[in-house]
Design a protein around this motif. Structure first.
Motif, PDB file in Angstrom:
ATOM      1  N   ASP A 287      48.106  33.258  42.947  1.00 42.36           N
ATOM      2  CA  ASP A 287      48.115  33.074  41.495  1.00 42.36           C
ATOM      3  C   ASP A 287      46.699  33.087  40.927  1.00 42.36           C
ATOM      4  N   THR A 288      45.765  32.431  41.640  1.00 43.26           N
ATOM      5  CA  THR A 288      44.376  32.408  41.177  1.00 43.26           C
ATOM      6  C   THR A 288      43.766  33.798  41.226  1.00 43.26           C
ATOM      7  N   PHE A 289      44.028  34.530  42.305  1.00 43.80           N
ATOM      8  CA  PHE A 289      43.501  35.891  42.421  1.00 43.80           C
ATOM      9  C   PHE A 289      44.059  36.789  41.314  1.00 43.80           C
ATOM     10  N   ALA A 290      45.320  36.588  40.949  1.00 42.47           N
ATOM     11  CA  ALA A 290      45.916  37.398  39.886  1.00 42.47           C
ATOM     12  C   ALA A 290      45.195  37.163  38.560  1.00 42.47           C
ATOM     13  N   PHE A 295      39.403  40.309  35.416  1.00 41.62           N
ATOM     14  CA  PHE A 295      38.001  40.714  35.290  1.00 41.62           C
ATOM     15  C   PHE A 295      37.653  41.877  36.222  1.00 41.62           C
ATOM     16  N   GLY A 296      38.680  42.504  36.798  1.00 37.42           N
ATOM     17  CA  GLY A 296      38.466  43.690  37.620  1.00 37.42           C
ATOM     18  C   GLY A 296      37.950  43.413  39.015  1.00 37.42           C
ATOM     19  N   LEU A 297      38.238  42.243  39.576  1.00 37.54           N
ATOM     20  CA  LEU A 297      37.726  41.913  40.905  1.00 37.54           C
ATOM     21  C   LEU A 297      38.516  42.569  42.027  1.00 37.54           C
ATOM     22  N   GLY A 298      39.749  42.934  41.775  1.00 38.52           N
ATOM     23  CA  GLY A 298      40.541  43.609  42.802  1.00 38.52           C
ATOM     24  C   GLY A 298      40.884  42.746  43.996  1.00 38.52           C
TER      25      GLY A 298
END
Length: 386
Positions: A287-290, A295-298
């Motif tokens: 969820d945090t990564f989503a 911001f385009g971190l992939g």
């Protein structure tokens, strides 16, 4: 009788001729069709039972049989999932490769750098005390006190502090106990300590989280950054030189840094600890990564629950080490490092001169917090020199 024998012999010869003709036909077909064609025909018949697998297997069930295929083992090593008939679909993952990464980080950088961080903070604190000494009240104790923290504030502080210290010690035991305590205490004593430590770690997590929430509610209004914090930081709060006391309200910039470290670090420890207490029930990292991917971190979001657990365990340890380092400095400055500081969370009352030197703006705003001046003969009243 002769007729019966003749008939039997005739049927025998007729059967023999038929068998001979059949054998010749089979032989002719065998010589007309190549072995490769026969093998292809067999494979085609197998494909009717089970379609060809991506790895080239042609045995029913898409198994490779006796064939050797490096691709399938590479896929297995990389964590590919297969089909299983049981309810636990995770059992289709023959090798959970992220486990190797977790073990390598946990037994390597986490132990080395985490332990070095805490020892480094202790060493820096010792050096600071060696060269600076105890920070005294420049004007000396006044003998008059004022209320700094009431009973509820002190309760929140001590509940959080005591539970965190026990959580830190039991957590360190989980990481270093086998290598440090077993040679000193033996396996039986270590097992007993670790068993009780695990129970303490699990249950004291709740008063720690509750204390963090209490401190946030009680003190967040006093820990909003302001212009006085910039000056405090520029001169190091006067900690490195004598008779320098930048103005501050109830909390100075250094205390605000401690406050927000405890709140944010405590929240992170609480969430990751909750995930470890109730395994395979949260997807905090996915969820945090989503959210961060906006911001385009992939960052990967298709994390398995097992991978979530491993990331939670590593993150719990990393944040725990950082918090330990911060708290080492906080304990030092609140006890041995600064004269008069411990009284704030001890009795709740601090010397007025101490308060004026470290929180002058707060004293001006709350002079009504001052305790009545003691009688001339009362305790704490400065006595003339003889």
């Amino acid at each position: 009788m002769v007729d019966l024998k003749q008939r039997a012999l005739g049927r025998f010869f007729e059967g023999g001729v038929a068998m001979l003709v059949a054998a010749l036909l089979v032989l002719g077909l065998a010589t007309a069709v190549s072995p490769e064609a026969l093998a292809q025909g067999a494979q085609d018949s197998l494909r009717e039972v089970a379609p060809e697998s991506p790895t080239g297997g042609t045995v029913p069930g898409q198994s490779l049989g006796f064939n050797s295929d490096s691709e399938i083992w590479r896929a297995v090593r990389e964590g590919a999932f297969g089909a299983v008939s049981g309810p636990n679909k995770a059992s289709g993952n023959l090798i959970q490769s992220e486990g190797d990464n977790w073990r390598a980080i946990r037994n390597g950088p986490l132990l080395v750098y985490g332990g070095s961080l805490v020892l480094g903070f202790i060493g820096l604190t010792a050096l600071f005390f060696l060269f600076r000494g105890r920070i005294r009240i420049d004007a000396g104790p006044s003998g008059r006190t004022m209320l700094r923290f009431n009973g509820i504030e002190r309760f929140a502080h001590w509940m959080t502090a005591v539970s965190f210290i026990i959580l830190a010690l039991t957590g360190l035991n989980l990481l270093y106990g086998k290598e440090v305590l077993i040679p000193l205490l033996g396996k039986e004593a270590f097992a007993t300590i670790s068993g009780w430590g695990k129970i303490a770690h699990n249950y004291l997590a709740f008063p720690f989280m509750f204390g963090v929430v209490m401190m946030f509610v009680l003190w967040v209004a006093h820990n909003i950054p302001n212009r006085h914090d910039i000056k405090w930081l520029l001169i190091g709060g006067g900690l490195f030189v004598k008779n320098v006391h930048p103005p501050a309200r109830k909390f100075n910039a250094g205390q605000k840094l401690i406050f927000w470290s405890v709140i944010l670090g405590g929240l992170s420890l609480g969430l990751s600890g909750w995930a470890l207490l109730f395994p395979f029930t949260t997807t905090f990292f996915a969820d945090t990564f989503a959210v961060l991917n906006v911001f385009g971190l992939g960052l990967p979001t298709d994390l398995t629950l097992m991978h979530e657990m491993q990331l939670n365990q590593l993150w719990h340890g990393i944040v725990g080490f950082i918090m330990m380092g911060v708290i080492v400095g906080h304990i030092y400055i609140g006890t041995l490092g600064m004269e008069g500081a411990f009284a704030a969370v001890g009795s709740g009352h601090v010397d007025v001169n101490w308060a004026r030197e470290h929180h002058s703006l707060w004293v001006e705003e709350h002079e009504d917090f001052m305790d009545p001046a003691p009688d001339a003969e009362g305790p704490g009243r400065a006595q003339p020199a003889e």
